[in-house]
Write a protein that holds these residues in place. Structure first.
Motif, PDB file in Angstrom:
ATOM      1  N   LYS A  21     -47.554 -28.046 -14.296  1.00 22.74           N
ATOM      2  CA  LYS A  21     -46.913 -26.756 -14.014  1.00 22.74           C
ATOM      3  C   LYS A  21     -46.680 -26.051 -15.351  1.00 22.74           C
ATOM      4  O   LYS A  21     -46.916 -26.616 -16.403  1.00 22.74           O
ATOM      5  CB  LYS A  21     -45.563 -26.974 -13.327  1.00 22.74           C
ATOM      6  CG  LYS A  21     -44.605 -27.851 -14.142  1.00 22.74           C
ATOM      7  CD  LYS A  21     -43.326 -28.161 -13.399  1.00 22.74           C
ATOM      8  CE  LYS A  21     -42.437 -29.096 -14.225  1.00 22.74           C
ATOM      9  NZ  LYS A  21     -41.200 -29.438 -13.510  1.00 22.74           N
ATOM     10  N   GLU A  22     -46.261 -24.812 -15.284  1.00 20.64           N
ATOM     11  CA  GLU A  22     -45.936 -24.033 -16.462  1.00 20.64           C
ATOM     12  C   GLU A  22     -47.175 -23.699 -17.272  1.00 20.64           C
ATOM     13  O   GLU A  22     -47.705 -24.578 -17.960  1.00 20.64           O
ATOM     14  CB  GLU A  22     -44.912 -24.798 -17.333  1.00 20.64           C
ATOM     15  CG  GLU A  22     -44.260 -23.954 -18.400  1.00 20.64           C
ATOM     16  CD  GLU A  22     -43.481 -24.793 -19.402  1.00 20.64           C
ATOM     17  OE1 GLU A  22     -42.263 -24.706 -19.414  1.00 20.64           O
ATOM     18  OE2 GLU A  22     -44.127 -25.528 -20.180  1.00 20.64           O
ATOM     19  N   PRO A  23     -47.716 -22.513 -17.228  1.00 18.79           N
ATOM     20  CA  PRO A  23     -47.046 -21.334 -16.697  1.00 18.79           C
ATOM     21  C   PRO A  23     -47.133 -21.134 -15.185  1.00 18.79           C
ATOM     22  O   PRO A  23     -46.345 -20.386 -14.626  1.00 18.79           O
ATOM     23  CB  PRO A  23     -47.747 -20.189 -17.423  1.00 18.79           C
ATOM     24  CG  PRO A  23     -49.125 -20.701 -17.659  1.00 18.79           C
ATOM     25  CD  PRO A  23     -48.946 -22.162 -17.951  1.00 18.79           C
ATOM     26  N   THR A  67     -44.392 -34.718 -27.923  1.00 13.54           N
ATOM     27  CA  THR A  67     -43.386 -35.201 -26.979  1.00 13.54           C
ATOM     28  C   THR A  67     -42.537 -34.027 -26.529  1.00 13.54           C
ATOM     29  O   THR A  67     -42.675 -32.910 -27.043  1.00 13.54           O
ATOM     30  CB  THR A  67     -42.505 -36.290 -27.634  1.00 13.54           C
ATOM     31  OG1 THR A  67     -41.713 -36.927 -26.624  1.00 13.54           O
ATOM     32  CG2 THR A  67     -41.580 -35.705 -28.688  1.00 13.54           C
ATOM     33  N   GLY A  68     -41.674 -34.266 -25.565  1.00 14.00           N
ATOM     34  CA  GLY A  68     -40.779 -33.228 -25.082  1.00 14.00           C
ATOM     35  C   GLY A  68     -39.361 -33.739 -25.003  1.00 14.00           C
ATOM     36  O   GLY A  68     -39.054 -34.844 -25.444  1.00 14.00           O
ATOM     37  N   SER A  69     -38.496 -32.932 -24.465  1.00  8.77           N
ATOM     38  CA  SER A  69     -37.112 -33.332 -24.227  1.00  8.77           C
ATOM     39  C   SER A  69     -36.918 -33.442 -22.718  1.00  8.77           C
ATOM     40  O   SER A  69     -36.781 -32.409 -22.040  1.00  8.77           O
ATOM     41  CB  SER A  69     -36.134 -32.305 -24.818  1.00  8.77           C
ATOM     42  OG  SER A  69     -36.196 -32.307 -26.222  1.00  8.77           O
ATOM     43  N   PRO A  70     -36.951 -34.665 -22.174  1.00  7.79           N
ATOM     44  CA  PRO A  70     -36.848 -34.834 -20.722  1.00  7.79           C
ATOM     45  C   PRO A  70     -35.604 -34.197 -20.125  1.00  7.79           C
ATOM     46  O   PRO A  70     -35.593 -33.813 -18.955  1.00  7.79           O
ATOM     47  CB  PRO A  70     -36.816 -36.361 -20.557  1.00  7.79           C
ATOM     48  CG  PRO A  70     -37.500 -36.886 -21.776  1.00  7.79           C
ATOM     49  CD  PRO A  70     -37.121 -35.952 -22.877  1.00  7.79           C
ATOM     50  N   ASP A  71     -34.550 -34.067 -20.928  1.00  6.66           N
ATOM     51  CA  ASP A  71     -33.316 -33.461 -20.417  1.00  6.66           C
ATOM     52  C   ASP A  71     -33.467 -31.954 -20.208  1.00  6.66           C
ATOM     53  O   ASP A  71     -32.672 -31.348 -19.493  1.00  6.66           O
ATOM     54  CB  ASP A  71     -32.155 -33.741 -21.378  1.00  6.66           C
ATOM     55  CG  ASP A  71     -32.484 -33.382 -22.821  1.00  6.66           C
ATOM     56  OD1 ASP A  71     -33.625 -33.601 -23.229  1.00  6.66           O
ATOM     57  OD2 ASP A  71     -31.583 -32.900 -23.530  1.00  6.66           O
ATOM     58  N   THR A  87     -41.817 -28.531 -24.496  1.00  2.00           N
ATOM     59  CA  THR A  87     -41.243 -28.157 -25.783  1.00  2.00           C
ATOM     60  C   THR A  87     -42.142 -28.463 -26.968  1.00  2.00           C
ATOM     61  O   THR A  87     -41.859 -28.039 -28.087  1.00  2.00           O
ATOM     62  CB  THR A  87     -39.883 -28.855 -25.986  1.00  2.00           C
ATOM     63  OG1 THR A  87     -40.051 -30.276 -25.798  1.00  2.00           O
ATOM     64  CG2 THR A  87     -38.854 -28.336 -24.990  1.00  2.00           C
ATOM     65  N   ASP A  88     -43.200 -29.239 -26.769  1.00  2.00           N
ATOM     66  CA  ASP A  88     -44.193 -29.490 -27.828  1.00  2.00           C
ATOM     67  C   ASP A  88     -43.554 -29.958 -29.135  1.00  2.00           C
ATOM     68  O   ASP A  88     -43.836 -29.421 -30.212  1.00  2.00           O
ATOM     69  CB  ASP A  88     -45.026 -28.228 -28.092  1.00  2.00           C
ATOM     70  CG  ASP A  88     -46.015 -27.944 -26.973  1.00  2.00           C
ATOM     71  OD1 ASP A  88     -46.540 -28.909 -26.400  1.00  2.00           O
ATOM     72  OD2 ASP A  88     -46.249 -26.767 -26.671  1.00  2.00           O
ATOM     73  N   GLN A  89     -42.718 -30.968 -29.050  1.00  2.00           N
ATOM     74  CA  GLN A  89     -42.069 -31.485 -30.241  1.00  2.00           C
ATOM     75  C   GLN A  89     -42.934 -32.537 -30.932  1.00  2.00           C
ATOM     76  O   GLN A  89     -43.806 -33.153 -30.318  1.00  2.00           O
ATOM     77  CB  GLN A  89     -40.717 -32.104 -29.864  1.00  2.00           C
ATOM     78  CG  GLN A  89     -39.711 -31.090 -29.366  1.00  2.00           C
ATOM     79  CD  GLN A  89     -38.490 -31.744 -28.749  1.00  2.00           C
ATOM     80  OE1 GLN A  89     -38.124 -31.452 -27.601  1.00  2.00           O
ATOM     81  NE2 GLN A  89     -37.834 -32.613 -29.488  1.00  2.00           N
ATOM     82  N   ARG A 121     -39.392 -26.686 -34.826  1.00  3.84           N
ATOM     83  CA  ARG A 121     -38.360 -25.983 -34.071  1.00  3.84           C
ATOM     84  C   ARG A 121     -38.136 -24.576 -34.630  1.00  3.84           C
ATOM     85  O   ARG A 121     -38.370 -24.303 -35.808  1.00  3.84           O
ATOM     86  CB  ARG A 121     -37.048 -26.768 -34.120  1.00  3.84           C
ATOM     87  CG  ARG A 121     -37.106 -28.160 -33.473  1.00  3.84           C
ATOM     88  CD  ARG A 121     -37.530 -28.121 -32.011  1.00  3.84           C
ATOM     89  NE  ARG A 121     -38.969 -28.163 -31.840  1.00  3.84           N
ATOM     90  CZ  ARG A 121     -39.589 -27.902 -30.699  1.00  3.84           C
ATOM     91  NH1 ARG A 121     -38.882 -27.573 -29.630  1.00  3.84           N
ATOM     92  NH2 ARG A 121     -40.892 -27.966 -30.614  1.00  3.84           N
ATOM     93  N   ARG A 122     -37.680 -23.719 -33.788  1.00  2.00           N
ATOM     94  CA  ARG A 122     -37.389 -22.327 -34.158  1.00  2.00           C
ATOM     95  C   ARG A 122     -36.476 -22.250 -35.383  1.00  2.00           C
ATOM     96  O   ARG A 122     -36.573 -21.326 -36.196  1.00  2.00           O
ATOM     97  CB  ARG A 122     -36.746 -21.647 -32.952  1.00  2.00           C
ATOM     98  CG  ARG A 122     -36.158 -20.275 -33.188  1.00  2.00           C
ATOM     99  CD  ARG A 122     -35.560 -19.741 -31.880  1.00  2.00           C
ATOM    100  NE  ARG A 122     -34.724 -18.566 -32.121  1.00  2.00           N
ATOM    101  CZ  ARG A 122     -35.199 -17.340 -32.276  1.00  2.00           C
ATOM    102  NH1 ARG A 122     -36.502 -17.133 -32.224  1.00  2.00           N
ATOM    103  NH2 ARG A 122     -34.390 -16.325 -32.486  1.00  2.00           N
TER     104      ARG A 122
END
Length: 457
Positions: free
Chosen positions: A257-259, A320-324, A329-331, A364-365
């Motif tokens: 999903k997304e977008p 990886t992402g932030s499951p929370d 998030t493409d970290q 990160r931003r």
């Protein structure tokens, strides 16, 4: 991603000034392996030693690291709630060809100093669109010539190329699955050019991410027809790939999903089923992004394990992402346990070549310093180096493999072996239970496996 205005030949940012010929990353030299450096020294590798031999190959050969051009050199830090924060000194934010060339030169200085051997890009990352297809292709050709020159100068190779078939407004309802045949044709023309430049640059692969191949509502969607169109699109790709003699591996990248609310490349199993349905499984493999796997509701390594199990794992977008949070998030991957599980699969299947570990990640931003671009990649590369060492030890000692083998040992002989060979019948199953009674539960011992893994990482 870049905007889609025609390219200009001069900067529109009058306040911008960049001194030609100077370093893009002054004060940062080539990153060195310094295992004894203090923890505060983050501009060196503490674990990644490119020439260290593991299981007969160097770390560099096993891991095949790649930098993605889109996040690292086109990312601005903008989000739905704020303006760009990543204002690079070489980038005047225009769509001029001059600006595109500066970005590309900055990219290759970064690749060289970081010590990676590969890079990846979308067509629209490196070259602005023109007013029509002819001008757009001319812009791309000019940038590809520069990229080829920079590849030769630095020794950096193209891991894979891809086409941006999702950002332009015309692709709002999909590319190969768009209900308008003219949009299908535009996407096909774009991919034709993409395959040509991939061949010219010596790409080892070509990736398709169906960013808008899916639907927002089933009320206005003919799912079967759209999937048929996508299958036909990929058959055209295979035909043209063979026609021009491009030898790179074709890859599809799953995302649930997304977008779009639902995307047709939901996860590894979905993509494998699609490829087999349309007789494309001999021509394509999968490029797995673990952040996408998490969005599908699976564990981090799930799609990598599944794709490899079916001989379909071709490459990995290492992030990886932030499951929370629940979105993409493409970290940068910094979890050693996750990297160990991924590299264990890579070792078990004998490597990823011609694929690799591409850092489809963005700082990160809030990480606005130029050195943050290096620190993030260094940390991720060290994480996978630690995972490689741990996975090597796991396989070398064989404790976990032996435990798994024992768990399935009932299929190694007798009734179980007959089941696996497809030679058993329901009548035989009934007769076995009648003769032997109900089986007793056997512990899965999940905690034992988790504890064993922890001893390696």
């Amino acid at each position: 991603m870049s905007s889609f205005a025609p390219a200009s030949k001069s900067s529109e940012a009058s306040s911008f000034a960049y001194e030609s010929g100077k370093e893009f990353f002054p004060g940062i030299g080539e990153i060195q392996y310094k295992p004894d450096s203090p923890a505060s020294d983050v501009l060196c590798f503490k674990y990644y030693n490119p020439q260290e031999v593991v299981r007969g190959r160097t770390m560099e050969e096993w891991l095949r690291f790649s930098v993605c051009f889109w996040h690292t050199f086109r990312g601005t830090g903008a989000d739905p709630f704020g303006y760009p924060t990543l204002c690079r000194p070489w980038d005047d934010q225009s769509d001029s060809m001059e600006n595109a060339k500066r970005r590309l030169r900055a990219g290759f200085e970064f690749f060289k100093k970081l010590g990676v051997k590969y890079w990846c890009f979308h067509d629209r990352d490196i070259a602005p669109m023109g007013a029509d297809l002819k001008t757009t292709n001319q812009n791309l050709d000019e940038m590809v010539d520069l990229a080829l020159q920079l590849q030769k100068e630095t020794g950096v190779k193209l891991l894979w190329a891809t086409c941006n078939l999702f950002a332009h407004p015309v692709y709002a309802c999909g590319a190969s699955t768009n209900p308008d045949a003219a949009v299908f044709a535009m996407a096909a023309a774009q991919v034709k050019k993409g395959l040509e430049i991939a061949k010219k640059l010596g790409a080892e692969g070509f990736v398709f991410w169906g960013g808008r191949e899916g639907y927002q509502s089933l009320l206005n969607t003919d799912v079967k027809r759209e999937l048929n169109h996508m299958g036909g699109f990929f058959k055209m790709v295979v035909q043209y790939k063979n026609k021009i003699g491009f030898n790179g591996q074709l890859l599809i990248e799953p995302k649930p999903k997304e977008p779009m609310k639902h995307q047709y490349d939901y996860d590894a199993q979905t993509v494998i089923a699609f490829l087999k349905t349309y007789n494309l499984d001999k021509d394509f493999k999968l490029n797995i992004e673990p952040n996408h796997t998490s969005l599908a509701g699976h564990g981090y390594e799930h799609d990598i394990v599944v794709a490899s199990g079916y001989g379909m794992l071709g490459s990995i977008d290492a992030n990886t992402g932030s499951p929370d949070l629940g979105w993409d998030t493409d970290q940068f991957p910094m979890d050693v346990k996750n990297s160990t599980l991924v590299v264990k699969v890579i070792l078990e299947q004998g490597g990823l070549a011609p694929g690799g570990l591409n850092f489809d990640c963005k700082v990160r931003r809030e990480s606005t310093a130029l050195e943050d671009m290096f620190i993030s990649h260094i940390g991720a590369m060290d994480t996978f180096a630690r995972g490689l060492r741990a996975a090597d030890k796991i396989l070398d000692e064989g404790v976990m493999a032996d435990a798994v083998k024992e768990r399935y040992s009932s299929y190694d002989s007798g009734l179980g072996a007959k089941i696996e060979k497809g030679e058993a019948s329901l009548e035989e199953m009934e007769e076995f239970i009648m003769s032997n009674g109900f089986p007793q539960p056997v512990s899965g011992q999940q905690e034992k496996y988790e504890s064993t893994l922890n001893r390696y990482v």
